[in-house]
Design an enzyme around this catalytic site. Sequence first.
Site, PDB file in Angstrom:
ATOM      1  N   GLU A 142       0.794  -1.239   0.000  1.00  0.00           N
ATOM      2  CA  GLU A 142       0.000   0.000   0.000  1.00  0.00           C
ATOM      3  C   GLU A 142       0.823   1.284   0.000  1.00  0.00           C
ATOM      4  OE1 GLU A 142      -2.572  -0.517   3.389  1.00  0.00           O
ATOM      5  OE2 GLU A 142      -3.668  -2.152   2.463  1.00  0.00           O
ATOM      6  N   GLU A 156      -5.821 -11.199  -0.908  1.00  0.00           N
ATOM      7  CA  GLU A 156      -6.596 -11.004   0.330  1.00  0.00           C
ATOM      8  C   GLU A 156      -8.091 -11.033   0.030  1.00  0.00           C
ATOM      9  OE1 GLU A 156      -5.269  -7.621   2.645  1.00  0.00           O
ATOM     10  OE2 GLU A 156      -3.195  -7.875   1.993  1.00  0.00           O
TER      11      GLU A 156
HETATM   12  C1  GLA Z   1      -4.789  -4.752   4.446  1.00  0.00           C
HETATM   13  C2  GLA Z   1      -3.519  -5.465   4.856  1.00  0.00           C
HETATM   14  C3  GLA Z   1      -3.805  -6.762   5.556  1.00  0.00           C
HETATM   15  C4  GLA Z   1      -4.906  -6.625   6.571  1.00  0.00           C
HETATM   16  C5  GLA Z   1      -6.122  -6.037   5.927  1.00  0.00           C
HETATM   17  C6  GLA Z   1      -7.279  -5.865   6.849  1.00  0.00           C
HETATM   18  O1  GLA Z   1      -5.378  -5.271   3.353  1.00  0.00           O
HETATM   19  O2  GLA Z   1      -2.685  -5.739   3.761  1.00  0.00           O
HETATM   20  O3  GLA Z   1      -2.638  -7.206   6.190  1.00  0.00           O
HETATM   21  O4  GLA Z   1      -4.455  -5.836   7.643  1.00  0.00           O
HETATM   22  O5  GLA Z   1      -5.763  -4.759   5.439  1.00  0.00           O
HETATM   23  O6  GLA Z   1      -7.167  -6.402   8.063  1.00  0.00           O
END
Ligand code: GLA
Length: 385
Positions: free
Chosen positions: A176, A283
């Site tokens: 990010e 994710e």
């Molecule tokens: C982001 C992070 C993850 C996690 C999510 C939500 O996507 O990359 O590690 O913390 O947020 O929990």
Amino acid sequence: MFWRSIKNSLRRVFPVLSGCVVLLLAGCVSSGVETAVQEGEGLLLKDIYKDFFPIGAAVAAGETGFDSFQSYPKRILGEFNSLTAENAMKPSVLQPTRGRFAWKYADRIVQYAEDNNMKVRGHTLVWHNQTPQWMFLGKGTQEERKAFARKEMKAYISAVVGRYSGRIYCWDVVNEALSEGGWYRVESPWYQAYGDQSYIQDAFDFARQADPDCRLFYNDYNLVYPHKREMVIEMIEELDLKSHGLTGVGIQAHWNLTWPTIEEIEKTIDLFYSHGLEVQITELDINCYDWSDENAVLPYSEVEQALADRYRAIFDCFRRNSHKLSGVTFWGVADDHTWLDHFYGGAWHEKVRKNYPLLFGISQEKKKSYHAITRFQKGKKFHKE
Ligand code: GLA
């Protein structure tokens, strides 16, 4: 005479015969199209998807109280062939105080994976969240603060990536680094300490030095928005990240029931793939509420079907593009433990707002969504190129 009697008999049996044919065809269509190799044949998710991509899940090892290995039987964890640490490999957990690493939880995840023939995705090394402040305590000029943070970053990445070298097959090196609408995330403590985005190059350099064979990823959310995915490409080119060791891009995929469109998902995968990058969904979870709708509370029965339909469409898309994808990871295992229970209206809350984003339910039962992605047309081939 003979022909007339044949014709008459044919005329009599034709409606019956044609009716049978119609019924037979209808039967084939209704049962055939959705017939799959699936759990009825004793197969697990990872078996059903073995010709497509590894299937992973984020797990916890007790670092925040929850322990996936105690909560879920091997029968459920065994559905996956890749693990990601939900929190156990973040800097705030691995090195809460300077010079003192807490390997316990991360080690447990890696050990469990090895004992059970699973891969491990490392997550994550350089991020603006869940990173201890002492990494940025350098004082003085910008140069001095940068030198301090750089030294800490190098020591941290060398220790962590080095420890698991050969055991963790890929790392989200930088997470990010880009802001929503603009360019680099300038409020990141890494950006602040360096005074610019060159910390991203350092992170990849240090990871590459610590493990020459590991696959190294840039990971981010909202990449389905054209301006953000284009920004990733611009960043990779501007910083020449491939020559610093980057091999792929992770698409986080915190999506919901209506957003994004399958078309945008496909375009996102295509863009990274066409730039010679490895692409992973890192994710995945499907929020059953709109992001803005912070007061809505729904029983599972009201979203069950829509969720299953959504998962079906998304995995149809992933299978179609499987030659461009090298992994799909869910952000959790079952609905009893999901960050989305506490993250709504753009913020974290103590109070639970129940969500149902995964394939297994709150009692760890297989949901309709599970069946929706394990039943697909048998024999339809989307082979790797
Ligand atoms: C982001 C992070 C993850 C996690 C999510 C939500 O996507 O990359 O590690 O913390 O947020 O929990």
